[in-house]
Design a protein around this motif. Structure first.
Motif, mmCIF file in Angstrom:
data_model
loop_
_atom_site.group_PDB
_atom_site.id
_atom_site.type_symbol
_atom_site.label_atom_id
_atom_site.label_comp_id
_atom_site.label_asym_id
_atom_site.label_seq_id
_atom_site.Cartn_x
_atom_site.Cartn_y
_atom_site.Cartn_z
ATOM 1 N N PRO A 46 0.868 -1.048 -0.012
ATOM 2 C CA PRO A 46 0.009 0.102 -0.032
ATOM 3 C C PRO A 46 0.813 1.263 -0.006
ATOM 4 N N ASP A 47 2.035 1.179 0.567
ATOM 5 C CA ASP A 47 3.026 2.477 0.576
ATOM 6 C C ASP A 47 4.380 2.288 -0.260
ATOM 7 N N GLY A 49 5.070 3.633 -2.839
ATOM 8 C CA GLY A 49 5.721 4.920 -3.441
ATOM 9 C C GLY A 49 6.476 5.551 -2.392
ATOM 10 N N LYS A 50 5.922 5.516 -1.274
ATOM 11 C CA LYS A 50 6.905 6.090 0.001
ATOM 12 C C LYS A 50 8.248 5.306 0.319
ATOM 13 N N GLN A 88 7.903 12.928 -7.573
ATOM 14 C CA GLN A 88 7.160 12.971 -6.449
ATOM 15 C C GLN A 88 5.913 13.098 -6.436
ATOM 16 N N ASN A 89 5.223 13.937 -7.294
ATOM 17 C CA ASN A 89 3.971 14.034 -7.441
ATOM 18 C C ASN A 89 3.244 12.712 -8.016
ATOM 19 N N GLN A 90 3.895 11.512 -8.125
ATOM 20 C CA GLN A 90 3.195 10.354 -8.525
ATOM 21 C C GLN A 90 3.290 9.383 -7.422
ATOM 22 N N GLN A 91 3.872 9.844 -6.366
ATOM 23 C CA GLN A 91 4.184 9.240 -5.111
ATOM 24 C C GLN A 91 3.040 7.898 -4.681
ATOM 25 N N ASN A 92 1.665 8.501 -4.649
ATOM 26 C CA ASN A 92 0.649 7.630 -4.420
ATOM 27 C C ASN A 92 0.055 6.757 -5.539
ATOM 28 N N ASN A 93 0.924 6.838 -6.639
ATOM 29 C CA ASN A 93 0.447 5.969 -7.746
ATOM 30 C C ASN A 93 1.784 5.262 -7.877
ATOM 31 N N SER A 94 2.115 4.443 -7.397
ATOM 32 C CA SER A 94 3.328 3.352 -7.846
ATOM 33 C C SER A 94 3.616 2.888 -8.929
#
Length: 208
Positions: A46-47, A49-50, A88-94
């Motif tokens: 789930p995380d 991108g992070k 960085q802007n795509q972090q929530n969409n791996s």
């Protein structure tokens, strides 16, 4: 999702900018491959991108111990900086990040044999703005297959006709039988034949 899927305009621009930046800094394409492999291995978390950005930070902090050559730490720093700048802007969409990185790696191989000085990093803001406009039109209008909608003809080249729908969405299609009888600026009716995954129009048919 495979990295061979087509990219949106913005994603394509981000992949181009990533590749150009990394090639100009003489980053090893194999090191880019390693970070892509890491992202692919955690893609369903789930995380993801992070965690990917944390992983890049770890590589930079421990690059000297991990690296096989004195330059490896520099490669990691270049990769982290470029990803911070463009992903960085795509972090929530791996999945999107993986797709962009996969294309960037391919482009790096291409740009390595091109006269790189002539290729510049492009401004993404304009394209992002255009994407935002299209996204707004999609969210405010639910398109359906077989729906009939008005379109303005903005260009005709040979038998290829460009339709503009709702002042934002542009589609170019071959109209071999009808192109000759159409004019730029003409308002026509089209029927929606196919939709993209995001609900936007993929293909239309002239019905006038």
């Amino acid at each position: 999702m495979s990295t061979t899927e087509s990219l949106t305009e913005t994603e394509s621009q981000l992949a181009h900018n990533l590749a150009i930046t990394l090639v100009k800094e003489e980053t090893d394409v194999n090191e880019v491959g390693k970070v892509i492999a890491y992202l692919r291995s955690i893609i369903n978390e789930p995380d993801a991108g992070k965690r990917f950005f944390s992983y890049l930070k770890t590589l930079v902090n421990h690059g000297r111990q991990i690296g096989h050559s004195g330059r490896t730490a520099g490669f990691y720093r270049s990769i982290e900086n470029a990803c911070n700048q463009y992903l960085q802007n795509q972090q929530n969409n791996s999945q999107t990040m993986l797709k962009i990185l996969g294309w960037a790696m391919r482009l790096m191989r291409y740009y390595k044999v091109s006269p790189i000085e002539e290729i510049s990093v492009s401004e993404v803001a304009e394209i992002s703005e255009r994407q935002a406009e299209i996204a707004e039109v999609i969210s405010n209008n639910k398109f359906e297959i077989d729906q009939v909608i008005e379109a303005t003809i903005t260009a005709i080249k040979g038998n290829r006709v460009t339709y503009e729908i709702l002042g934002t969405i542009k589609l170019t299609q071959k109209e071999p039988k009808k192109a000759a009888s159409l004019n730029e600026g003409q308002v026509v009716r089209v029927e929606i034949l196919e939709l993209k995954d995001d609900g936007s129009i993929k293909k239309v048919r002239l019905i006038d």
